[in-house]
Structures are given as C-alpha cells and as structure tokens.
Design a protein around this motif. Structure first.
Motif, PDB file in Angstrom:
ATOM      1  N   UNK A 183     -77.225 -24.903 -43.816  1.00 31.17           N
ATOM      2  CA  UNK A 183     -77.675 -26.239 -43.873  1.00 31.17           C
ATOM      3  C   UNK A 183     -78.764 -26.242 -44.565  1.00 31.17           C
ATOM      4  N   UNK A 184     -79.385 -27.398 -44.658  1.00 28.58           N
ATOM      5  CA  UNK A 184     -80.630 -27.668 -45.191  1.00 28.58           C
ATOM      6  C   UNK A 184     -81.750 -28.144 -44.369  1.00 28.58           C
ATOM      7  N   UNK A 185     -81.703 -27.576 -42.965  1.00 30.43           N
ATOM      8  CA  UNK A 185     -82.397 -27.817 -41.930  1.00 30.43           C
ATOM      9  C   UNK A 185     -83.784 -27.533 -42.325  1.00 30.43           C
ATOM     10  N   UNK A 186     -84.166 -26.623 -43.100  1.00 29.53           N
ATOM     11  CA  UNK A 186     -85.395 -26.029 -43.085  1.00 29.53           C
ATOM     12  C   UNK A 186     -86.234 -26.695 -44.226  1.00 29.53           C
ATOM     13  N   UNK A 187     -85.456 -27.298 -45.356  1.00 27.68           N
ATOM     14  CA  UNK A 187     -86.187 -27.862 -46.343  1.00 27.68           C
ATOM     15  C   UNK A 187     -87.046 -28.964 -46.108  1.00 27.68           C
ATOM     16  N   UNK A 188     -88.077 -28.992 -46.733  1.00 19.54           N
ATOM     17  CA  UNK A 188     -88.960 -30.150 -46.600  1.00 19.54           C
ATOM     18  C   UNK A 188     -89.327 -30.574 -48.129  1.00 19.54           C
ATOM     19  N   UNK A 189     -89.125 -31.674 -48.536  1.00 23.67           N
ATOM     20  CA  UNK A 189     -89.507 -32.142 -49.888  1.00 23.67           C
ATOM     21  C   UNK A 189     -89.884 -33.735 -49.703  1.00 23.67           C
ATOM     22  N   UNK A 190     -90.683 -34.111 -50.780  1.00 23.01           N
ATOM     23  CA  UNK A 190     -91.127 -35.400 -50.787  1.00 23.01           C
ATOM     24  C   UNK A 190     -90.639 -36.338 -51.589  1.00 23.01           C
ATOM     25  N   UNK A 191     -89.407 -36.158 -52.057  1.00 17.45           N
ATOM     26  CA  UNK A 191     -88.582 -36.996 -52.863  1.00 17.45           C
ATOM     27  C   UNK A 191     -87.167 -37.112 -52.506  1.00 17.45           C
ATOM     28  N   UNK A 192     -86.374 -37.941 -53.214  1.00 19.42           N
ATOM     29  CA  UNK A 192     -85.097 -38.334 -52.486  1.00 19.42           C
ATOM     30  C   UNK A 192     -84.163 -37.450 -53.056  1.00 19.42           C
ATOM     31  N   UNK A 193     -83.012 -37.062 -52.124  1.00 16.74           N
ATOM     32  CA  UNK A 193     -82.105 -36.476 -52.913  1.00 16.74           C
ATOM     33  C   UNK A 193     -80.882 -37.269 -53.502  1.00 16.74           C
ATOM     34  N   UNK A 194     -80.328 -36.935 -54.667  1.00 11.29           N
ATOM     35  CA  UNK A 194     -79.596 -37.538 -55.447  1.00 11.29           C
ATOM     36  C   UNK A 194     -78.327 -37.281 -55.341  1.00 11.29           C
ATOM     37  N   UNK A 195     -77.234 -37.987 -55.037  1.00 15.77           N
ATOM     38  CA  UNK A 195     -76.025 -37.563 -54.674  1.00 15.77           C
ATOM     39  C   UNK A 195     -75.402 -37.197 -56.203  1.00 15.77           C
ATOM     40  N   UNK A 196     -74.509 -36.259 -55.765  1.00 15.23           N
ATOM     41  CA  UNK A 196     -73.690 -35.709 -57.103  1.00 15.23           C
ATOM     42  C   UNK A 196     -72.160 -36.081 -56.875  1.00 15.23           C
ATOM     43  N   UNK A 197     -71.821 -36.840 -57.741  1.00 13.32           N
ATOM     44  CA  UNK A 197     -70.286 -37.537 -57.663  1.00 13.32           C
ATOM     45  C   UNK A 197     -69.931 -37.914 -58.932  1.00 13.32           C
ATOM     46  N   UNK A 198     -68.711 -38.001 -58.989  1.00 18.80           N
ATOM     47  CA  UNK A 198     -67.936 -38.593 -60.354  1.00 18.80           C
ATOM     48  C   UNK A 198     -66.855 -39.881 -59.695  1.00 18.80           C
ATOM     49  N   UNK A 199     -66.464 -40.260 -60.816  1.00 16.16           N
ATOM     50  CA  UNK A 199     -65.325 -41.414 -60.456  1.00 16.16           C
ATOM     51  C   UNK A 199     -64.141 -40.696 -60.640  1.00 16.16           C
ATOM     52  N   UNK A 200     -63.998 -39.510 -60.746  1.00 13.99           N
ATOM     53  CA  UNK A 200     -62.759 -38.732 -61.191  1.00 13.99           C
ATOM     54  C   UNK A 200     -62.005 -38.911 -59.769  1.00 13.99           C
ATOM     55  N   UNK A 201     -60.561 -39.127 -60.058  1.00 17.43           N
ATOM     56  CA  UNK A 201     -59.717 -39.190 -59.035  1.00 17.43           C
ATOM     57  C   UNK A 201     -58.546 -38.127 -59.331  1.00 17.43           C
ATOM     58  N   UNK A 202     -58.374 -37.198 -58.365  1.00 15.81           N
ATOM     59  CA  UNK A 202     -57.419 -36.053 -58.899  1.00 15.81           C
ATOM     60  C   UNK A 202     -56.092 -36.403 -58.616  1.00 15.81           C
ATOM     61  N   UNK A 203     -55.168 -35.991 -59.541  1.00 15.44           N
ATOM     62  CA  UNK A 203     -53.667 -36.221 -59.346  1.00 15.44           C
ATOM     63  C   UNK A 203     -53.038 -36.057 -57.994  1.00 15.44           C
ATOM     64  N   UNK A 204     -51.902 -36.447 -57.611  1.00 13.73           N
ATOM     65  CA  UNK A 204     -51.481 -35.993 -56.328  1.00 13.73           C
ATOM     66  C   UNK A 204     -51.032 -34.814 -56.273  1.00 13.73           C
ATOM     67  N   UNK A 205     -50.621 -33.896 -57.167  1.00 13.99           N
ATOM     68  CA  UNK A 205     -50.306 -32.682 -57.291  1.00 13.99           C
ATOM     69  C   UNK A 205     -51.695 -31.756 -56.909  1.00 13.99           C
ATOM     70  N   UNK A 206     -52.692 -32.401 -57.741  1.00 12.58           N
ATOM     71  CA  UNK A 206     -53.880 -31.517 -57.221  1.00 12.58           C
ATOM     72  C   UNK A 206     -54.445 -31.472 -55.767  1.00 12.58           C
ATOM     73  N   UNK A 207     -54.415 -32.697 -55.358  1.00  7.90           N
ATOM     74  CA  UNK A 207     -54.619 -32.718 -53.851  1.00  7.90           C
ATOM     75  C   UNK A 207     -53.555 -31.902 -53.144  1.00  7.90           C
ATOM     76  N   UNK A 208     -52.343 -31.918 -53.309  1.00 13.26           N
ATOM     77  CA  UNK A 208     -51.200 -31.086 -52.690  1.00 13.26           C
ATOM     78  C   UNK A 208     -51.914 -29.690 -52.720  1.00 13.26           C
ATOM     79  N   UNK A 209     -52.463 -29.185 -53.863  1.00 13.86           N
ATOM     80  CA  UNK A 209     -52.863 -28.116 -54.171  1.00 13.86           C
ATOM     81  C   UNK A 209     -54.152 -27.555 -53.190  1.00 13.86           C
ATOM     82  N   UNK A 210     -54.916 -28.443 -53.197  1.00 14.38           N
ATOM     83  CA  UNK A 210     -56.214 -28.547 -52.294  1.00 14.38           C
ATOM     84  C   UNK A 210     -55.981 -28.325 -50.888  1.00 14.38           C
ATOM     85  N   UNK A 211     -54.856 -29.044 -50.477  1.00 14.51           N
ATOM     86  CA  UNK A 211     -54.578 -28.908 -48.979  1.00 14.51           C
ATOM     87  C   UNK A 211     -53.727 -27.562 -48.765  1.00 14.51           C
TER      88      UNK A 211
END
Length: 391
Positions: free
Chosen positions: A248-276
């Motif tokens: 975890x990041x429980x020890x981290x101390x920073x004076x700024x805001x964490x930025x979310x890392x995400x995309x609008x990507x939507x996997x194909x149903x076959x990809x989600x099945x593979x992940x499962x």
C-alpha cells in the motif's frame, strides 16, 4: 472560531480531516470511512499567532491550493513572514532565473547549476542528491512511463521460461509465511503454470514478461521489491495485464494531488472473459521474488496499448504514483526560510520552462524515487530526480 474541513479519496478509502483553531489550541480530527481510523490530536501553542500559523500550515500540507484567511491574526502572521523574508537575500547565478521557455540543453545546464547541495525537504534520510533528467524525443522517441522504468533500471524484460522457473520456485518457497490460504503443492503449481501459459498463448499473439525492481541507490545490490508482471496483446488487438498486489501507499507523504490513470477504453467481451479466466488461474501463485512483497492477490486490467497497460498495472498496485507537481519549497516557505532560499531557484526553473509538469513517485516501503518531469517547447521531457525516505 476558524475551522477547516478536508475530504480525501485515495481510490481505496475516504476520510475527513477537520482542523479547528480555538485561541492557542489547534485540534485535528481524522475520521475514516470504510476503514477503522479515528484519531484526535490537540496542539497547545504559546500565542494566538503561533497557533494560527500552525493551523494554516497544517491545512497547507494537505491542500496546497488553500488560501490564507484575511483576519487580523492572519495579517499579523503575514507581516512577520515578510520581515523574516528580508533576512535572506535571493541566491544569484550567472543567468536570469526569470527567463522562460529555455531550449532543452540550456535548461538542463541551468538545472545542473542550481542542484548541488540540494536534498528533498523533510526526508528522513540524507545522502540522496537531486539529479537532472533529460529525455530527447529525437533520439529516444516519445517519453512514456514504461520507457522511464526501463531506462532507470526499475524494469527489465525477461524470457518466459525464466519467469516460469521463478514462479515455480517462489510459489513453493516464499509463500510459506503467508496464512491467507493453504500453499499449493508442487503438482498444483506446475499445473497452474501450464494453464497460464496455454491460456495466454491461445488468446494472445504477443506476450511480454517484465521483472519490476525497487532498490536503494545507496545499496544497489539489495532489492527492496522484485516482482513480475505480464502483458499480452490479444488476437482482437486488446491488451491485458497481470500484476501482483505489493502492499500500500500508507507511508507516502506528498504535498500534492494524485492524478487518476484511466482511459475511456472498453474491452471486448472476449477480453473480459480472458481476464476472468486468468484471475482464477493465477490465484495461489507467487509473482514476487522478495519475501512478503505480495499478499497473494492480483490486479488484472486491459487497455489499448502495451504502454498504457503497464502504466495502469503499476498505478493500480501503487508502485508508480502520478501527482500534480508541487514546488519543492511549498512547505519550507513557511517552515524553513533558509531551506526555501536554496530550493526556490529549482522550482522557478521547472515552473517557468516546463508544461505538463508531473511528479512520478516510484517505489514502496518508505523509500521513494521522485521524478519531477515536464515538457520543453521542443517536446523533450526534462526535470529532476531524487529519493525521499518517508515513514
């Protein structure tokens, strides 16, 4: 009676901090939502002025955008700060610190001129100097996080057979101290490894395995963390990735805001099945080669490129954290004017000459590699790096 409330969401837990000023007493209440955390602390100060300064500074640590109040006490503190500022003459160099939009080479040279002797403020260990960082697009291609990790020694491509041999050894030996679930026997480990390889090769046209390494620059031969991640491109041109949870990041101390890392990507149903399917297969295997690194849980994701998949994996397990840039002197400006005097030229050079300025925090277990990097006018990535010890 002044009071300030801060709300936080780190992607896992929500919590609220209320900071209250009453005469010479500052009270801080932290109330967690979703986890067991409720703390109360009081700080008795000698004067109302000192109490207000502590109150303001506490807020500023958690919220760099906070603006001071304009009451009489605040005015008095600001006047005292101005008097304190007069004690220190700005540092001078053989160039103009206020000059903007410098070319890459000139900016790197000037950064090298202001860095000697500087260390991160409030780090619990010294000996980690600042270094210049430069990434020239013409020579090295587009700057991405996976390329940064490869270039700086945090990531190494390895052969599939080497990875399997490590997993079999790790799963047999290094999980013996973990009581989350019974250890797999050798036959079960071998069977799961075979299933993992068969499934990936059946559904992916490209498979890559990387060893991720976290180290102390002062002790390069000793690994703090060492674990593997897998990324693969499916026949439908989706990408999938697997990484072990490493803490975890429980020890981290920073004076700024964490930025979310995400995309609008939507996997194909076959990809989600593979992940499962992959999630079930890797359960019980050990991808780490350093004891007690993982908790035997995995994070799986999908994206539209190998670079983005690696970035999302390492962000999700808190090994690479991306934040807005906060000046290195943002806290010292109000706590240690002498330190601020020396660090401020670095902040000036970075902020006046770089766009898309970000801080990348790499590592875990109290030792973090910090990279503050932005883009010059020519598109090159330039900045500085150092190490902070926070616990």
């Amino acid at each position: 009676m002044p009071s300030y409330t801060l709300k936080f969401d780190d992607g896992k837990y929500d919590y609220i901090m209320t900071i209250t000023l009453a005469d010479c007493t500052v009270s801080i209440i932290t109330d967690g939502v979703g986890f067991n955390a409720h703390t109360f602390e009081t700080h008795e100060l000698a004067t109302e002025t000192e109490a207000l300064e502590f109150y303001e500074t506490t807020i500023r640590r958690e919220n760099p955008s906070y603006q001071r109040t304009t009451d009489s006490l605040s005015t008095e503190v600001e006047e005292e700060e101005k008097e304190g500022e007069e004690e220190f003459e700005p540092l001078t160099f053989d160039f103009d610190l206020n000059e903007q939009n410098l070319a890459t080479d000139e900016l790197v040279n000037r950064l090298a001129g202001v860095l000697p002797g500087l260390e991160i403020y409030e780090s619990e260990s010294s000996g980690y100097p600042f270094k210049t960082f430069v990434w020239k697009v013409e020579d090295q291609g587009e700057f991405t996080i996976d390329k940064l990790l490869l270039a700086e020694g945090f990531m190494q491509s390895i052969a599939w057979d080497t990875f399997l041999a490590d997993v079999i050894t790790n799963s047999s030996n290094l999980t013996s101290n973990l009581a989350l679930e019974p250890n797999l026997n050798p036959e079960e480990i071998a069977h799961k490894c075979q299933m993992l390889e068969t499934t990936l090769r059946m559904h992916c046209k490209n498979i890559a395995v990387y060893k991720i390494m976290h180290f102390d620059p002062l002790l390069p031969g000793e690994k703090i963390d060492e674990f593997h991640i897998i990324v693969g491109e499916t026949h439908d041109e989706n990408w999938v990735g697997i990484a072990p949870q490493i803490g975890s990041i429980e020890d981290i101390r920073t004076d700024t805001e964490r930025l979310p890392i995400s995309t609008d990507f939507t996997p194909l149903s076959s990809t989600q099945t593979l992940i499962n399917t992959l999630q079930t297969i890797v359960n019980g295997l050990e991808f780490a080669t350093t004891p007690n690194t993982t908790n035997r849980e995995f994070y799986l994701t999908s994206a539209n490129s190998q670079e983005q998949t690696i970035y999302q994996l390492l962000d999700a397990i808190d090994f690479v954290i991306t934040c807005n840039f906060a000046p290195f002197g943002s806290v010292a400006e109000y706590e240690d004017r002498e330190f601020f005097r020396y660090i401020h030229p670095l902040d000036q050079l970075l902020q006046l000459n770089l766009t898309n300025l970000r801080e990348y925090v790499i590592g875990s277990y109290s030792l973090y590699h910090l990279y503050s990097i932005g883009n010059t006018n020519s598109g090159d990535a330039v900045g500085v790096s150092t190490v902070a010890v926070w616990s």
